[in-house]
Design a protein around this motif. Structure first.
Motif, PDB file in Angstrom:
ATOM      1  N   ALA A 236      24.162  51.860   6.009  1.00 31.95           N
ATOM      2  CA  ALA A 236      24.491  50.559   5.428  1.00 31.95           C
ATOM      3  C   ALA A 236      23.366  49.547   5.641  1.00 31.95           C
ATOM      4  N   VAL A 237      22.599  49.702   6.719  1.00 30.88           N
ATOM      5  CA  VAL A 237      21.453  48.814   6.966  1.00 30.88           C
ATOM      6  C   VAL A 237      20.430  48.963   5.841  1.00 30.88           C
ATOM      7  N   ALA A 238      20.084  50.200   5.507  1.00 32.04           N
ATOM      8  CA  ALA A 238      19.080  50.448   4.466  1.00 32.04           C
ATOM      9  C   ALA A 238      19.559  49.991   3.097  1.00 32.04           C
ATOM     10  N   GLU A 239      20.870  49.977   2.893  1.00 31.96           N
ATOM     11  CA  GLU A 239      21.419  49.549   1.608  1.00 31.96           C
ATOM     12  C   GLU A 239      21.610  48.034   1.530  1.00 31.96           C
ATOM     13  N   GLY A 240      21.271  47.329   2.609  1.00 31.51           N
ATOM     14  CA  GLY A 240      21.351  45.876   2.596  1.00 31.51           C
ATOM     15  C   GLY A 240      22.734  45.310   2.853  1.00 31.51           C
ATOM     16  N   HIS A 241      23.667  46.148   3.320  1.00 29.66           N
ATOM     17  CA  HIS A 241      25.029  45.664   3.585  1.00 29.66           C
ATOM     18  C   HIS A 241      25.144  44.956   4.932  1.00 29.66           C
ATOM     19  N   THR A 242      24.208  45.213   5.825  1.00 30.52           N
ATOM     20  CA  THR A 242      24.211  44.570   7.136  1.00 30.52           C
ATOM     21  C   THR A 242      22.782  44.545   7.668  1.00 30.52           C
ATOM     22  N   ALA A 243      22.481  43.563   8.522  1.00 31.12           N
ATOM     23  CA  ALA A 243      21.114  43.404   9.013  1.00 31.12           C
ATOM     24  C   ALA A 243      20.916  43.933  10.423  1.00 31.12           C
ATOM     25  N   LYS A 244      21.976  43.907  11.243  1.00 32.11           N
ATOM     26  CA  LYS A 244      21.836  44.312  12.643  1.00 32.11           C
ATOM     27  C   LYS A 244      23.160  44.873  13.133  1.00 32.11           C
ATOM     28  N   LEU A 245      23.068  45.901  13.994  1.00 30.91           N
ATOM     29  CA  LEU A 245      24.255  46.524  14.569  1.00 30.91           C
ATOM     30  C   LEU A 245      24.376  46.146  16.040  1.00 30.91           C
ATOM     31  N   PHE A 246      25.616  45.931  16.459  1.00 33.26           N
ATOM     32  CA  PHE A 246      25.923  45.771  17.885  1.00 33.26           C
ATOM     33  C   PHE A 246      26.921  46.863  18.252  1.00 33.26           C
ATOM     34  N   TYR A 247      26.473  47.770  19.125  1.00 30.80           N
ATOM     35  CA  TYR A 247      27.349  48.854  19.582  1.00 30.80           C
ATOM     36  C   TYR A 247      27.905  48.427  20.937  1.00 30.80           C
ATOM     37  N   LEU A 248      29.199  48.106  20.962  1.00 34.98           N
ATOM     38  CA  LEU A 248      29.805  47.471  22.130  1.00 34.98           C
ATOM     39  C   LEU A 248      30.680  48.454  22.884  1.00 34.98           C
ATOM     40  N   THR A 249      30.532  48.457  24.208  1.00 37.86           N
ATOM     41  CA  THR A 249      31.292  49.379  25.038  1.00 37.86           C
ATOM     42  C   THR A 249      31.721  48.679  26.319  1.00 37.86           C
ATOM     43  N   ALA A 250      32.626  49.324  27.049  1.00 39.90           N
ATOM     44  CA  ALA A 250      33.064  48.788  28.334  1.00 39.90           C
ATOM     45  C   ALA A 250      32.420  49.512  29.502  1.00 39.90           C
ATOM     46  N   LYS A 251      31.825  50.679  29.249  1.00 36.72           N
ATOM     47  CA  LYS A 251      31.342  51.514  30.354  1.00 36.72           C
ATOM     48  C   LYS A 251      29.926  52.014  30.095  1.00 36.72           C
ATOM     49  N   THR A 252      29.172  52.148  31.170  1.00 37.31           N
ATOM     50  CA  THR A 252      27.794  52.638  31.091  1.00 37.31           C
ATOM     51  C   THR A 252      27.738  54.017  30.464  1.00 37.31           C
ATOM     52  N   TRP A 346      14.137  41.880  17.883  1.00 37.38           N
ATOM     53  CA  TRP A 346      13.301  42.746  17.058  1.00 37.38           C
ATOM     54  C   TRP A 346      13.922  44.118  16.808  1.00 37.38           C
ATOM     55  N   CYS A 347      15.044  44.399  17.463  1.00 38.53           N
ATOM     56  CA  CYS A 347      15.667  45.716  17.316  1.00 38.53           C
ATOM     57  C   CYS A 347      16.779  45.687  16.265  1.00 38.53           C
ATOM     58  N   ASP A 348      17.046  46.863  15.704  1.00 29.53           N
ATOM     59  CA  ASP A 348      18.059  46.992  14.650  1.00 29.53           C
ATOM     60  C   ASP A 348      19.452  47.202  15.223  1.00 29.53           C
ATOM     61  N   CYS A 349      19.515  47.686  16.461  1.00 27.01           N
ATOM     62  CA  CYS A 349      20.803  47.906  17.102  1.00 27.01           C
ATOM     63  C   CYS A 349      20.719  47.472  18.560  1.00 27.01           C
ATOM     64  N   VAL A 350      21.741  46.756  18.995  1.00 27.83           N
ATOM     65  CA  VAL A 350      21.856  46.342  20.390  1.00 27.83           C
ATOM     66  C   VAL A 350      23.066  47.059  20.989  1.00 27.83           C
ATOM     67  N   ILE A 351      22.812  47.877  22.015  1.00 21.62           N
ATOM     68  CA  ILE A 351      23.888  48.594  22.710  1.00 21.62           C
ATOM     69  C   ILE A 351      24.197  47.803  23.973  1.00 21.62           C
ATOM     70  N   CYS A 352      25.426  47.322  24.113  1.00 23.10           N
ATOM     71  CA  CYS A 352      25.701  46.420  25.219  1.00 23.10           C
ATOM     72  C   CYS A 352      27.189  46.351  25.526  1.00 23.10           C
ATOM     73  N   ASP A 353      27.488  45.657  26.606  1.00 25.27           N
ATOM     74  CA  ASP A 353      28.871  45.444  27.017  1.00 25.27           C
ATOM     75  C   ASP A 353      29.552  44.463  26.067  1.00 25.27           C
ATOM     76  N   TYR A 354      30.901  44.528  26.031  1.00 26.40           N
ATOM     77  CA  TYR A 354      31.688  43.615  25.195  1.00 26.40           C
ATOM     78  C   TYR A 354      31.310  42.156  25.403  1.00 26.40           C
ATOM     79  N   ASN A 355      31.002  41.795  26.661  1.00 23.03           N
ATOM     80  CA  ASN A 355      30.876  40.368  26.957  1.00 23.03           C
ATOM     81  C   ASN A 355      29.698  39.706  26.245  1.00 23.03           C
ATOM     82  N   TYR A 356      28.687  40.488  25.825  1.00 16.58           N
ATOM     83  CA  TYR A 356      27.549  39.893  25.135  1.00 16.58           C
ATOM     84  C   TYR A 356      27.918  39.355  23.751  1.00 16.58           C
ATOM     85  N   VAL A 357      29.067  39.766  23.236  1.00 17.99           N
ATOM     86  CA  VAL A 357      29.538  39.254  21.946  1.00 17.99           C
ATOM     87  C   VAL A 357      30.760  38.364  22.108  1.00 17.99           C
TER      88      VAL A 357
END
Length: 787
Positions: A236-252, A346-357
């Protein structure tokens, strides 16, 4: 003709990024100063509104330059229009004495104002303009101004000199997007075939993103949730539907699964930049985390070196895991945490804990402080977000620190002691409301404490700013931040909150408790364009979509398990009641049932209990009666190393087998991926209901009033979710075989069976040890003969 690549920038970000320099200095900065600064702006603007002063003037400028179309946006604090000349006014509030501020005290202040002036001149065809810096002293209300006059040519030269310095970053971005999108379009699904339901899951994720909607997906273990959400999101990024992904989790451990998915796609030549954020306390290089240049060599000169470090890393790497971030941070002598935050831009995806969002105290303001952006949120293990959200949106204060700090500051700073004394008196009044009971609650917020807290904030800030390093500083600072959190939380207070007071032996707690996080989560999701909530255990789906802020127009999907149900034996021992009042009678029976399971096939098992007390009692009894079994148990305060050591015992080649005693809902009941013979069975004691407590009861009462589902929302659904998670530890691959034994009479109750996922049918009731042994013998005989 191919259009120029488009680069969007704010004036502030352009200036601060190009011109930043110096140290990280985390000296105390007043949080109230920002509010005071806003008031200072308004004061100056209002005082000049009849003098041709236009406040908060939005500026937008599009310019083709060096092969790019730059769209530069910003907002000038003021534009003063006179017959003779137009002046751009940039207002800055300060606590420094004005006599210490020279004309060129801060070059970025001038740079920002000159950029606004250039844009205003270009848009309004003005040849000459004034640029004014207005400094407002917060303590004295004094004003000091500097003004310079510039021709449009001078401003254009200055502006395009900044743009020339930014060109390397523009080329980096443009070249990268071209490479990235080309690789995405050529990317095939990174496995030879789709598992059952996997393609449908991927299609539904893509559709949700393309339509800028929300979806709630229950996808059982084995379907490949991580790759099935990341792959279509990347497409979907390449098709222009979204610019950045946030992959959110609770655990390392779940973040590591996402990193592995990217590694798999990298093998298929995917070009995509992803960064994993690690908590500051964990990634800091120093034993004692003090973020100032006197204590940390990585803070000293950080901003002088961070841009070259970014350029180096971005040109060499695509996947910024913790080790990669630490390598470049050490190489360039910069702070690894601040470096990782810069990489998110500068990154296309941010992998992080829920609290960052979601957490209003710590979310990434560089993305979410304005109106958000074209982001997609992929929310893994979304069942964990319910209680996490309640915690993020709640706040509490204790009486004991107020009294202790009052005594500490009685002689040192009487004004602070006086404000703390008034807070302590208020808490005594609240304590009296409980009477003989341990709790008191009310629907209304405790508005009478707010002025007292604001007074404390103002009284303590000046002292905190000027007494760093003193013995009392850390204690006051901790309480100060707790007060700020309380006041921020108060801004959200509505009918979904309750105020309660809890009395214990030696303290009194006042809490603003978020009963229903759905509204605030819904508002947080608006910081992006699309959100996918997914988990193996989002049951019942209607409950999770409501409590997590889904709304009426979200998608809800349940996917079947791809695994053969014949590979597992699901047995229910419903002749035992593990209700709290009956537990003492069950210890021996439970121990015998556990031993019976182990006797039928030697191997690795985990047994899950509803509490540490229950677990420890049965453990002591079991190990005394069956000393030949190698048994290990979870402890409440296990470090990451302890957890790894515990899981490493569950090896497929463990000749004698290992029996793990664990707590239901704890660290070993979800996010643990023991495959094949690493784990061949789970025994679950009880239905996982949260311990009856005041908070659970007021959640129950709230939802009883709202939708007549109080018990379900507060106890039944969260409890059953723990059971489903623990049971999910057993069958992890298509070839796994194992046993799930549920011990409690309630598992045969209709209310619970309605919550069983479809792959839990068929199951078998075992009314005694003999029936259990026969069922297990038949199961293992059948499956071991197939092997």
């Amino acid at each position: 003709m191919t259009p120029n690549p488009e680069i969007k920038l704010s004036v502030r970000n352009l200036v601060e990024f190009i011109l930043r320099s110096g140290d990280i200095d985390a000296q105390f900065m007043s949080n109230a100063r920002a509010l005071e600064g806003t008031r200072a702006h308004q004061k100056i603007q209002n005082a000049n509104k009849d003098k041709g002063y236009s406040p908060e003037v939005t500026l937008k400028y599009s310019v083709d330059y060096q092969g790019f179309t730059f769209i530069i946006e910003g907002r000038a604090d003021g534009v003063i229009t006179t017959k003779a000349l137009t002046i751009i006014d940039e207002i800055k509030s300060t606590s420094r004495p004005l006599e210490h501020l020279a004309e060129h005290y801060n070059e970025t202040h001038w740079a920002q104002a000159k950029c606004y002036a250039h844009i205003y001149c270009a848009q309004n065809k003005i040849d000459r303009i004034g640029v004014q810096l207005t400094y407002y002293q917060l303590e004295t209300d004094e004003i000091k101004q500097f003004i310079n006059y510039f021709d449009q040519d001078q401003l254009a030269t200055f502006f395009f000199d900044l743009m020339d310095q930014y060109l390397v970053w523009a080329h980096l971005t443009s070249d990268w997007v071209s490479r990235r999108d080309q690789s995405i379009k050529a990317l095939d699904f990174p496995f030879e075939t789709y598992r059952t339901g996997q393609r449908q899951l991927a299609v539904s994720v893509y559709k949700t993103i393309a339509e800028h909607k929300k979806s709630f997906i229950q996808a059982p273990t084995g379907i490949g949730k991580t790759i099935s959400t990341l792959f279509p999101a990347i497409k979907a990024v390449a098709e222009g539907h979204t610019a950045k992904l946030f992959y959110l989790t609770a655990k390392t451990i779940v973040r590591e699964v996402a990193e592995e998915a990217f590694a798999k796609m990298k093998e298929k030549n995917l070009e995509f930049k992803a960064v994993t954020l690690t908590a500051k306390d964990k990634i800091c290089f120093k034993e004692e985390r003090i973020c100032d240049p006197d204590h940390c060599e990585f803070a000293k000169g950080h901003f002088d070196r961070v841009n070259p470090a970014l350029l180096d890393a971005l040109q060499q790497e695509n996947y910024f895991t913790r080790p990669v971030i630490e390598t470049y941070a050490r190489k360039h002598q910069i702070c690894p945490f601040e470096f990782s935050l810069d990489l998110t831009i500068w990154c296309d995806c941010v992998i992080c804990d829920y609290n960052y969002v979601f957490d209003p105290r710590v979310y990434l303001k560089r993305f979410f402080s304005e109106n958000g952006g074209d982001y997609t949120f992929l929310i893994d293990e979304a069942h964990n977000l319910v209680d996490r959200a309640r915690s993020m949106f709640s706040a509490e204060l204790y009486k004991k620190p107020m009294l202790e700090l009052k005594k500490l500051f009685k002689d040192e700073e009487p004004r602070i002691a006086k404000s703390l004394g008034k807070l302590n008196s208020f808490m005594i009044t609240m304590r009296k409301l409980t009477g003989a009971e341990p709790y008191y609650h009310q629907a209304n917020e405790p508005k009478d404490i707010y002025p007292l807290l604001n007074k404390f904030i103002l009284e303590s800030e000046e002292w905190l700013a000027s007494h760093e390093g003193s013995e009392s500083h850390e204690k006051l600072l901790e309480f100060y931040f707790n007060v700020l959190t309380f006041m921020r939380t108060a801004e959200f207070y509505d009918e979904r909150y309750i105020t309660y007071v809890e009395n214990s032996k030696d303290d009194t707690k006042l809490k603003l408790f978020c009963l229903d996080p759905s509204h605030l989560l819904s508002e947080a999701i608006k910081r992006g364009k699309a959100a996918i909530f997914f988990s193996a255990t989002l049951s019942p789906l209607d409950y999770f979509s409501e409590i997590l802020g889904g709304g009426d127009d979200c998608y809800r999907m349940i996917f079947p398990s791809p695994f053969d149900v014949n590979n597992r034996a699901l047995l229910i021992a419903d002749n035992i009641s593990t209700k709290y009042r009956n537990r003492e009678k069950t210890y021996l029976s439970v121990a015998e049932y556990i031993k019976s399971v182990l006797t039928q096939r030697q191997g690795n098992y985990m047994v899950y209990f509803p509490s540490y007390q229950y677990m420890n009692t049965v453990y002591e009894l079991f190990t005394e009666r069956f000393p030949d079994v190698i048994a290990v148990r979870q402890s409440p305060e296990m470090s990451e190393e302890d957890r790894e050591d515990f899981l490493n015992l569950f090896r497929p080649d463990s000749n004698d087998g290992i029996l793990g005693f664990c707590v239901l809902g704890g660290i070993f009941s979800e996010g643990v991926d023991l495959k094949h013979d690493e784990l061949i069975g789970a025994i679950i004691i009880g239905v996982g209901l949260p311990q009856i407590c005041f908070e659970r009861n007021i959640i129950r009462d709230y939802f009883n009033q709202k939708n007549h589902c109080g018990y379900e929302y507060s106890y039944l659904y969260p409890g059953m979710n723990k059971v489903l998670q623990a049971a999910g530890r057993v069958i992890r691959t298509e070839t796994d075989q194992g046993v799930i034994l549920l011990i409690d009479e309630r598992f045969s109750n209709r209310d619970y069976q309605q919550l069983f996922p479809r792959e839990w049918f068929p199951h078998k009731r075992v009314g005694n040890l003999n029936e259990l042994e026969i069922s297990l013998k038949d199961f293992w005989a059948d499956h071991l003969s197939q092997d």
